[in-house]
Enzyme design. Structure first.
Site, PDB file in Angstrom:
ATOM      1  N   LYS A 181      53.209  74.869  24.905  1.00  0.00           N
ATOM      2  CA  LYS A 181      54.413  74.884  25.746  1.00  0.00           C
ATOM      3  C   LYS A 181      54.134  75.795  26.924  1.00  0.00           C
ATOM      4  O   LYS A 181      53.347  76.732  26.825  1.00  0.00           O
ATOM      5  CB  LYS A 181      55.612  75.433  24.953  1.00  0.00           C
ATOM      6  CG  LYS A 181      56.928  74.977  25.492  1.00  0.00           C
ATOM      7  CD  LYS A 181      57.255  73.601  24.963  1.00  0.00           C
ATOM      8  CE  LYS A 181      58.495  73.010  25.555  1.00  0.00           C
ATOM      9  NZ  LYS A 181      58.887  71.798  24.799  1.00  0.00           N
ATOM     10  N   ASP A 229      60.183  69.272  30.522  1.00  0.00           N
ATOM     11  CA  ASP A 229      61.125  69.869  29.572  1.00  0.00           C
ATOM     12  C   ASP A 229      62.339  70.241  30.438  1.00  0.00           C
ATOM     13  O   ASP A 229      62.487  69.705  31.549  1.00  0.00           O
ATOM     14  CB  ASP A 229      60.487  71.093  28.878  1.00  0.00           C
ATOM     15  CG  ASP A 229      61.261  71.517  27.626  1.00  0.00           C
ATOM     16  OD1 ASP A 229      61.063  70.891  26.573  1.00  0.00           O
ATOM     17  OD2 ASP A 229      62.078  72.455  27.704  1.00  0.00           O
TER      18      ASP A 229
HETATM   19  N1  GLU Z   1      59.341  68.804  26.165  1.00  0.00           N
HETATM   20  C1  GLU Z   1      59.345  67.726  25.218  1.00  0.00           C
HETATM   21  C2  GLU Z   1      59.409  68.288  23.816  1.00  0.00           C
HETATM   22  O1  GLU Z   1      60.029  69.307  23.610  1.00  0.00           O
HETATM   23  C3  GLU Z   1      58.247  66.719  25.471  1.00  0.00           C
HETATM   24  C4  GLU Z   1      56.851  67.259  25.429  1.00  0.00           C
HETATM   25  C5  GLU Z   1      55.788  66.252  25.854  1.00  0.00           C
HETATM   26  O2  GLU Z   1      56.114  65.110  26.138  1.00  0.00           O
HETATM   27  O3  GLU Z   1      54.637  66.667  25.866  1.00  0.00           O
HETATM   28  O4  GLU Z   1      58.905  67.745  22.870  1.00  0.00           O
END
Ligand code: GLU
Length: 445
Positions: free
Chosen positions: A124, A164
């Site tokens: 993240k 996100d």
């Molecule tokens: N931010 C999204 C999540 O919390 C998607 C992450 C992504 O597609 O890599 O899973």
């Protein structure tokens, strides 16, 4: 495993990182029993190795605003765990971003990605930069400055970021554009890209669609029909939008959305052009939902309140972590809620989750419910690697199948003696077992 010892040592090492410690505790409590049944986990110190991220990048992001003033934000990328595939996870731009929130998100992402059945590790990233009220030019300059630092640490088979909160199609375009210029390659090191440059059909809708496929599975397992059920949604961003679209398509009636300013209750149901209007509200950059009530006078705006005080059959937190607390949970239960599914990551506080489970409410955690977003990112990676584009039907049917599979994994690991499905336990155990076994197979690294 001595959960208390592990948690107190983590707390001593990382004081004040409350969200991270909350997420770790939830997983440890869920897996304690199976962990102790498998002495090889303890022998390989799986927990001690799993709770710490592989590495964290922290960097300064200086940029120039429209007034010519220099602004400084902090950027992060937490590469949490790449045991089962390249680091994968979104980037969040929000004033609340700090190391604790990104470590919790990276930790969760590791298990979520394991549940998707696709080979993706967990990561993240983000910044305390708030896009609220910023011009497109400012956002572009910020994204470029952010990427100037991060680009060396990511790549199609090392770490693939995505969107996100605060990072949507526009931001991904700017981030990816700068990445490509610096890395001089075009292999798709980012998901959620525009359709014209390697994006996948259905990716924008995927988190919300996947969540509703999952909710539908929960209900079907109890012979409940979603048709005609009232649904409270919080938030009004991309995830809430996708959830509303699919909820209405499946025959549900969405009655609320919310923003930082309060919530909207629309007894007529939020469907059709009203769902399109959510995007308009979001794109205004103001981060408020109040104008909805002016546009649709049959609806009502409740300033400073949360939608959980309304009587509904299904509650879907779609905004941010810990947005639904114990008091909200008590209100929902006293109003006979049937199902609560976290679409946001860790949308409910630990006390709220415990309360739902104690009351045997159908409750499912974010890492299972919202996994459709990252799963479809995985499908975007596959398409990029093959240099092809699947049709919307192809992507949607794979997404649907993945959500059914995740639900199945939850049942397998979360069914209790009295038949109650503890989805928190099910999702945590299923995700953990996969990562733990792969860690043992790969040795001490
Ligand atoms: N931010 C999204 C999540 O919390 C998607 C992450 C992504 O597609 O890599 O899973």
């Amino acid at each position: 495993m001595k959960i208390d010892n592990i948690l107190s040592s983590l707390e001593a090492k990382h004081p004040g990182e409350s969200e991270y410690l909350q997420a770790v505790k939830e997983v440890l409590v869920s897996i304690e029993e199976v962990y102790n049944e498998h002495p090889e986990f303890e022998k390989h110190r799986i927990i001690e190795r799993l709770v710490e991220p592989d590495r964290i990048f922290t960097f300064k992001v200086p940029w120039v605003d429209d007034q010519g003033q220099i602004q400084v934000n902090i950027g992060y990328r937490v590469q949490f765990n790449n045991t089962i595939g390249p680091y994968k996870g979104g980037i969040r731009f929000h004033a609340s971003v700090n190391l604790s929130s990104l470590k919790f998100l990276g930790f969760e992402q590791t298990f979520k990605n394991a549940l998707t059945t696709l080979p993706m590790g967990g990561a993240k990233g983000g910044s305390d930069f708030s896009p609220k009220g910023k011009s497109s030019a400012e956002i572009m300059r910020f994204c470029q400055a952010f990427m100037l630092e991060l680009w060396r640490n990511i790549g199609p088979d090392t770490d693939v970021p995505a969107g996100d909160i605060g990072v949507g199609a526009r931001e991904i375009g700017y981030l990816y554009g700068m990445y490509k210029k610096l890395a001089r390659e075009n292999t798709g090191t980012f998901t959620g890209k525009g359709l014209e440059y390697g994006g996948s059909l259905v990716r924008p809708e995927a988190t919300g669609y996947g969540a509703l496929y999952f909710v539908n599975e929960i209900l079907k397992a109890k012979n409940i029909d979603i048709k005609g059920k009232t649904i409270a949604i919080s938030g009004f961003g991309n995830v809430a939008w996708g959830a509303a679209l699919k909820a209405v398509e499946l025959g549900g009636k969405v009655v609320t959305i919310s923003g930082p300013d309060g919530y909207i209750y629309d007894a007529d149901g939020i469907s059709g052009e009203k769902i399109d209007y959510m995007l308009e509200l979001r794109n205004s950059g103001e981060d408020i939902v109040a104008p909805y009530a002016e546009k649709y006078p049959n609806s009502k705006f409740f300033a400073g309140k949360k939608p959980w005080e309304q009587k509904v059959d299904i509650a879907l937190p779609c905004a941010i972590q810990n947005e639904l607390n114990k008091q909200d949970a008590e209100l929902l239960v006293s109003n006979s809620v049937t199902c609560v599914a976290e679409v946001s990551n860790m949308g409910c506080t630990a006390e709220a989750v415990d309360y739902f489970i104690e009351k045997k409410i159908l409750f499912a955690p974010g890492k299972a419910v919202n996994a459709g977003g990252v799963a479809t990112s995985g499908l975007e990676m596959s398409q990029n690697a093959m240099h092809i584009q699947w049709s919307a039907e192809e992507v949607d049917s794979r997404l649907h199948q993945i959500m059914i599979n995740i639900h199945q994994q939850c049942i397998e690991h979360g069914k209790e003696k009295d038949g109650y499905i503890n989805y928190v336990k099910g999702a945590n155990i299923a995700g953990f077992m996969k990562v733990a076994r792969a860690m043992i197979a790969q040795g001490v690294i």
